[in-house]
Design a protein around this motif. Structure first.
Motif, PDB file in Angstrom:
ATOM      1  N   TYR A   9       0.686  -1.201   0.149  1.00 13.83           N
ATOM      2  CA  TYR A   9       0.096  -0.231   0.075  1.00 13.83           C
ATOM      3  C   TYR A   9       0.778   1.187   0.010  1.00 13.83           C
ATOM      4  CZ  TYR A   9      -3.812  -2.923   1.125  1.00 13.83           C
ATOM      5  OH  TYR A   9      -4.939  -3.960   1.185  1.00 13.83           O
ATOM      6  N   ARG A  10       0.438   2.191  -0.640  1.00 11.10           N
ATOM      7  CA  ARG A  10       0.977   3.560  -0.638  1.00 11.10           C
ATOM      8  C   ARG A  10       0.078   4.425  -0.088  1.00 11.10           C
ATOM      9  NH1 ARG A  10       5.772   5.571  -2.400  1.00 11.10           N
ATOM     10  NH2 ARG A  10       6.174   3.406  -3.376  1.00 11.10           N
ATOM     11  N   ASN A  11       0.294   4.979   0.964  1.00 12.98           N
ATOM     12  CA  ASN A  11      -0.390   5.815   1.994  1.00 12.98           C
ATOM     13  C   ASN A  11      -1.396   4.450   2.297  1.00 12.98           C
ATOM     14  OD1 ASN A  11      -1.984   7.258   3.466  1.00 12.98           O
ATOM     15  ND2 ASN A  11      -2.503   8.916   1.794  1.00 12.98           N
ATOM     16  N   GLU A  12      -2.742   4.629   1.944  1.00 13.92           N
ATOM     17  CA  GLU A  12      -3.998   3.447   2.269  1.00 13.92           C
ATOM     18  C   GLU A  12      -4.256   2.940   0.862  1.00 13.92           C
ATOM     19  OE1 GLU A  12      -4.098   1.953   5.087  1.00 13.92           O
ATOM     20  OE2 GLU A  12      -2.741   3.352   6.053  1.00 13.92           O
ATOM     21  N   THR A  13      -3.824   3.258  -0.213  1.00 13.59           N
ATOM     22  CA  THR A  13      -4.083   2.901  -1.506  1.00 13.59           C
ATOM     23  C   THR A  13      -3.438   1.826  -1.866  1.00 13.59           C
ATOM     24  OG1 THR A  13      -5.112   4.908  -1.990  1.00 13.59           O
ATOM     25  CG2 THR A  13      -4.827   3.331  -3.930  1.00 13.59           C
ATOM     26  N   GLU A  15      -1.112  -0.571  -3.980  1.00 21.29           N
ATOM     27  CA  GLU A  15      -0.349  -0.238  -5.239  1.00 21.29           C
ATOM     28  C   GLU A  15      -0.157  -1.777  -6.063  1.00 21.29           C
ATOM     29  OE1 GLU A  15       3.060   2.761  -6.474  1.00 21.29           O
ATOM     30  OE2 GLU A  15       3.071   2.056  -4.595  1.00 21.29           O
ATOM     31  N   VAL A 322       5.803   6.005   3.520  1.00 21.84           N
ATOM     32  CA  VAL A 322       4.821   6.240   2.700  1.00 21.84           C
ATOM     33  C   VAL A 322       3.990   5.414   2.283  1.00 21.84           C
ATOM     34  CG1 VAL A 322       6.423   8.079   1.425  1.00 21.84           C
ATOM     35  CG2 VAL A 322       6.289   5.839   0.732  1.00 21.84           C
ATOM     36  N   GLY A 323       3.912   4.379   3.232  1.00 18.46           N
ATOM     37  CA  GLY A 323       3.265   3.006   2.703  1.00 18.46           C
ATOM     38  C   GLY A 323       3.590   1.822   3.779  1.00 18.46           C
TER      39      GLY A 323
END
Length: 331
Positions: A9-13, A15, A322-323
């Motif tokens: 995940y990058r942030n909470e998205t 990837e 960042v993730g």
């Protein structure tokens, strides 16, 4: 049948997804744990190095050339070219009388960043000994020299030493040699592909050599794994996952290029093999530690050490978080 093993995940998205297969076998060689397909066929790549070292050690190269445990360990290595690796390789050449010119692997710079930069700053150049597989090659060549086999062509699948290697792997993996697929590894030596459940069986015997019927092979495995445990940094490098795992003397482990990994546990009598199908190796530590946690591995120090050295946090080039990485498979 491949399953998602790790999410990134990058942030909470979300990837990235890393899919693959996991197999764990018990002392009877039968599949005990499975994610995806235990019959998935994978090339061993460098995860095969401990098995490629067996014929030479079995024939007595350690005694004939008065080799140290460091020199035996580096024969199983995907070394990074750190100073202690290069020093050991130099001693290995001195003891065996072999030279870089005997190697068929390509000239390269060390994989370890600091070592590579130092060589370049000192106007050094690529050398065969810097190749991460050079220890394996010197091991095979040492055996050829001891047996009087030709050194030239030692990489040929028809060479006697290569024939013995595949026969040894066949015995360890409990798979007929004619069912082991062949190819050419990046370093130029033959490489072998077989189902994960057979790779797991072979790894189980590294930790539990009493399961090996042939006495000389059993003794060779004991010497090889003792050297790997005594000098785990030789097998990979500083703070690498193989090194970290083998700081625990209950574990034997070795990874290979393109996402293949094998490890085994002596006390628990378990052998594991897994393959990340996209060929990545960044997820090895996360998958291994999740397996250990899911089976209830007793040595919490080992689990803590892996989590500490290979955290789930993903950082950018400036070190900012960042993730994160998340293991999502269930044995």
């Amino acid at each position: 049948m491949e399953q998602v093993l790790v999410e990134e995940y990058r942030n909470e998205t979300l990837e990235c997804l890393h899919r693959g297969h996991i197999c764990g076998v018990g002392p009877d060689g039968q599949v005990k744990y499975e994610v995806g397909d235990a019959d998935f066929v994978a090339f061993l790549r460098s995860a095969g190095k401990p098995f490629q070292a067996i014929p030479g050690v079995r024939a007595g190269i350690k005694e004939a050339y008065e080799l140290t445990d460091q020199e035996i360990a580096i024969m199983t290595a995907s070394h990074r070219g750190e100073s202690f690796h290069l020093e050991t390789l130099s001693h290995l050449m001195d003891h065996t009388g072999l030279e870089q010119s005997n190697l068929v692997c390509a000239e390269s710079y060390p994989m370890h960043r600091g070592s590579r930069e130092q060589i370049i700053r000192n106007q050094g150049h690529e050398q065969r000994v810097y190749h991460n597989c050079s220890g394996k090659h010197f091991g095979v060549l040492s055996y050829c020299k001891l047996m009087g086999y030709p050194l030239e062509g030692y990489e040929d699948p028809g060479h006697p030493v290569q024939q013995e290697i595949v026969e040894t792997l066949s015995m360890m993996a409990e798979l007929p040699a004619d069912q082991i697929a062949r190819g050419t590894d990046g370093c130029g030596l033959p490489v072998f592909a077989l189902p994960l459940k057979h790779i797991a069986r072979a790894y189980l015997k590294l930790s539990c050599p009493e399961l090996i019927e042939d006495e000389k092979t059993r003794e060779a495995v004991q010497k090889i794994t003792a050297a790997m445990h005594a000098h785990p940094e030789m097998v990979s490098g500083t703070n690498r996952i193989c090194t970290t795992l083998m700081e625990d003397t209950n574990i034997i482990a070795k990874g290979g290029f393109k996402g293949i990994y094998g490890f085994s546990l002596r006390q628990e009598q378990l052998g594991f093999a897994f393959k990340i199908v996209d060929g990545s190796d960044e997820e090895w530590a996360h998958i291994v530690v999740s397996i250990l946690e899911q089976i209830g591995y007793a040595n919490q120090q080992t689990i803590h050490r892996i989590r500490e050295r290979f955290p789930s946090a993903i950082r950018n080039d400036a070190g900012k978080i960042v993730g994160h990485t998340k293991e999502v498979f269930h044995l």
